[in-house]
Scaffold this motif. Structure first.
Motif, PDB file in Angstrom:
ATOM      1  N   PHE B  44      75.462  26.323  62.830  1.00 15.02           N
ATOM      2  CA  PHE B  44      75.436  24.853  62.725  1.00 15.02           C
ATOM      3  C   PHE B  44      74.104  24.293  63.228  1.00 15.02           C
ATOM      4  CE2 PHE B  44      80.379  24.508  63.039  1.00 15.02           C
ATOM      5  CZ  PHE B  44      80.477  25.000  61.750  1.00 15.02           C
ATOM      6  N   GLN B  45      73.472  24.983  64.197  1.00 13.60           N
ATOM      7  CA  GLN B  45      72.131  24.547  64.619  1.00 13.60           C
ATOM      8  C   GLN B  45      71.162  24.598  63.437  1.00 13.60           C
ATOM      9  OE1 GLN B  45      70.562  26.593  68.017  1.00 13.60           O
ATOM     10  NE2 GLN B  45      72.046  25.678  69.431  1.00 13.60           N
ATOM     11  N   ARG B  46      71.362  25.578  62.566  1.00 18.27           N
ATOM     12  CA  ARG B  46      70.481  25.725  61.406  1.00 18.27           C
ATOM     13  C   ARG B  46      70.813  24.725  60.301  1.00 18.27           C
ATOM     14  NH1 ARG B  46      68.542  25.502  57.255  1.00 18.27           N
ATOM     15  NH2 ARG B  46      67.779  27.074  55.776  1.00 18.27           N
ATOM     16  N   THR B  47      72.139  24.513  60.077  1.00 19.85           N
ATOM     17  CA  THR B  47      72.559  23.734  58.907  1.00 19.85           C
ATOM     18  C   THR B  47      72.794  22.265  59.230  1.00 19.85           C
ATOM     19  OG1 THR B  47      74.906  24.205  59.315  1.00 19.85           O
ATOM     20  CG2 THR B  47      73.706  25.742  57.865  1.00 19.85           C
ATOM     21  N   GLY B  48      72.937  21.920  60.525  1.00 17.43           N
ATOM     22  CA  GLY B  48      73.272  20.549  60.880  1.00 17.43           C
ATOM     23  C   GLY B  48      74.750  20.238  60.735  1.00 17.43           C
ATOM     24  N   ASP B  49      75.554  21.248  60.434  1.00 20.70           N
ATOM     25  CA  ASP B  49      76.998  21.045  60.325  1.00 20.70           C
ATOM     26  C   ASP B  49      77.595  20.973  61.740  1.00 20.70           C
ATOM     27  OD1 ASP B  49      79.493  20.731  59.218  1.00 20.70           O
ATOM     28  OD2 ASP B  49      79.522  22.637  58.163  1.00 20.70           O
ATOM     29  N   LYS B  50      78.887  20.721  61.807  1.00 21.04           N
ATOM     30  CA  LYS B  50      79.552  20.587  63.106  1.00 21.04           C
ATOM     31  C   LYS B  50      80.971  21.128  63.009  1.00 21.04           C
ATOM     32  CE  LYS B  50      80.239  15.833  61.663  1.00 21.04           C
ATOM     33  NZ  LYS B  50      79.752  14.457  61.750  1.00 21.04           N
ATOM     34  N   PRO B  51      81.631  21.360  64.169  1.00 21.79           N
ATOM     35  CA  PRO B  51      82.990  21.920  64.133  1.00 21.79           C
ATOM     36  C   PRO B  51      83.967  21.016  63.385  1.00 21.79           C
ATOM     37  CG  PRO B  51      82.078  22.032  66.364  1.00 21.79           C
ATOM     38  CD  PRO B  51      81.136  21.194  65.552  1.00 21.79           C
ATOM     39  N   LEU B  52      84.981  21.608  62.793  1.00 25.84           N
ATOM     40  CA  LEU B  52      85.971  20.880  61.987  1.00 25.84           C
ATOM     41  C   LEU B  52      86.520  19.623  62.666  1.00 25.84           C
ATOM     42  CD1 LEU B  52      88.133  23.593  60.178  1.00 25.84           C
ATOM     43  CD2 LEU B  52      86.900  21.697  59.109  1.00 25.84           C
ATOM     44  N   PRO B  53      86.942  19.697  63.957  1.00 25.83           N
ATOM     45  CA  PRO B  53      87.553  18.492  64.549  1.00 25.83           C
ATOM     46  C   PRO B  53      86.591  17.315  64.638  1.00 25.83           C
ATOM     47  CG  PRO B  53      88.003  20.436  65.890  1.00 25.83           C
ATOM     48  CD  PRO B  53      86.985  20.852  64.869  1.00 25.83           C
ATOM     49  N   ASP B  54      85.283  17.574  64.554  1.00 25.13           N
ATOM     50  CA  ASP B  54      84.304  16.492  64.641  1.00 25.13           C
ATOM     51  C   ASP B  54      84.044  15.829  63.289  1.00 25.13           C
ATOM     52  OD1 ASP B  54      84.195  17.322  67.219  1.00 25.13           O
ATOM     53  OD2 ASP B  54      82.219  18.261  67.085  1.00 25.13           O
ATOM     54  N   HIS B  55      84.637  16.344  62.219  1.00 20.66           N
ATOM     55  CA  HIS B  55      84.477  15.726  60.898  1.00 20.66           C
ATOM     56  C   HIS B  55      85.527  14.630  60.719  1.00 20.66           C
ATOM     57  CE1 HIS B  55      81.597  18.347  58.701  1.00 20.66           C
ATOM     58  NE2 HIS B  55      81.974  19.243  59.592  1.00 20.66           N
ATOM     59  N   PRO B  56      85.089  13.385  60.444  1.00 16.27           N
ATOM     60  CA  PRO B  56      86.079  12.335  60.158  1.00 16.27           C
ATOM     61  C   PRO B  56      86.906  12.712  58.919  1.00 16.27           C
ATOM     62  CG  PRO B  56      83.826  11.432  60.252  1.00 16.27           C
ATOM     63  CD  PRO B  56      83.703  12.919  60.261  1.00 16.27           C
TER      64      PRO B  56
END
Lengths: 200, 200
Positions: B44-56
């Protein structure tokens, strides 16, 4: 029984794969499908997400996975040269058709999807959308062209997008079976099981 | 034939569902699976993604979909009270075990996954990880505890994460069949088809 609801953006490859299958799957369980185009862009404004090609690593993967998934389902696919595209014209014309003949609206929607994802042709313009409408037997295309620019249909599409977000739609395709949400064409087996068993 | 490669983070619910199935699926085609834990945080540091619970919207959906998917596959699941968790201790111990006995490392990994996703117990601490190792017959646990803090195993896990990213891994589970990438437990039918037909 309420219809199954199929939310989609016309620019979504996995929605195309769902559009080619969902009515037949649902019909096996004696149910019907209501198609509800929305705009992924409106959803992404709410969620902070972005189109597939803008995702590092996931973007290139998705191109490959889409083609492979087409082969898996036996559905012809191409990755359009221009992807994604804006789809508000197709969605507006869909709702205009839907309000007088839902079956014709689905036929039109399938034509839009196939033009984009099997011929690879950009279907963002009103001209192309109306041309596709006429090829599937829609009459009074001039009146349709005028209605497609009306405030009424713009407001209708905005309401659809707002309702989709309010119901938790964050991607395309997105299906509700009696309020149970299913995201992605890969959930078809779970949709089928839910229809067969009425739950888990 | 090279082994199928199964990349996963121990904190990934869909990786748990894959871990319970992938070896049996692959064995039907006379192949083996190499398990390769990595850290989603590094990706996620590379892609800018985040853990599932943090996705609205997607976060609440995923909780529900995970439980439903467990039912679909016939695999017991709970959503752990603490989710996600850091998994570097489990991944380090996995590689220490893997280098002397890959089969034992898999047995250990399954125990970690089940403790987290069927008992709901936090498995982030070295103490819990070592306790699970001893319950599956791993000896010399004191030596393992010391090795788990070594620079060597930290460097090994970092190399695994770097290699995963270099190969395009952006999520968990992620499977390679002869360089063909498959993301998600829902790609199991496509993996099986690829194994059977050697391609599309």
């Amino acid at each position: 029984m309420r219809p199954i609801e199929f939310y989609f953006d016309f620019s979504s490859p996995y929605a195309y794969l769902m559009a080619e299958q969902i009515d037949a799957v649902v019909a096996r369980h004696g149910r019907e499908v209501r198609w509800r185009p929305f705009l992924l862009g409106a959803v992404f404004q709410r969620t902070g997400d972005k189109p597939l090609p803008d995702h590092p690593l996931k973007g290139p993967y998705a191109r490959r996975d889409f083609v492979r998934s087409g082969h898996f389902y036996g559905i012809p696919v191409v990755v359009p040269a221009r992807f994604p595209i804006s789809t508000h014209q197709a969605a507006r014309v869909f709702y205009l058709l839907h309000d007088r003949d839902p079956a014709q609206a689905k036929t039109f929607a399938r034509a839009v999807f196939r033009r984009y994802f099997t011929d690879g042709v950009d279907v963002s313009s009103l001209e192309e959308v109306l041309r596709l409408a006429s090829t599937v037997g829609v009459g009074q295309v001039e009146a349709l062209a005028e209605a497609a620019g009306s405030e009424a249909v713009k407001a209708r599409l905005k309401r659809e997008c707002d309702e989709a977000i309010a119901r938790g739609v964050f991607g395309s395709p997105f299906v509700f079976v009696d309020e149970e949400p299913f995201w992605g064409v890969d959930r078809l087996p779970q949709i089928e099981r839910w229809l067969a068993e009425g739950g888990f």
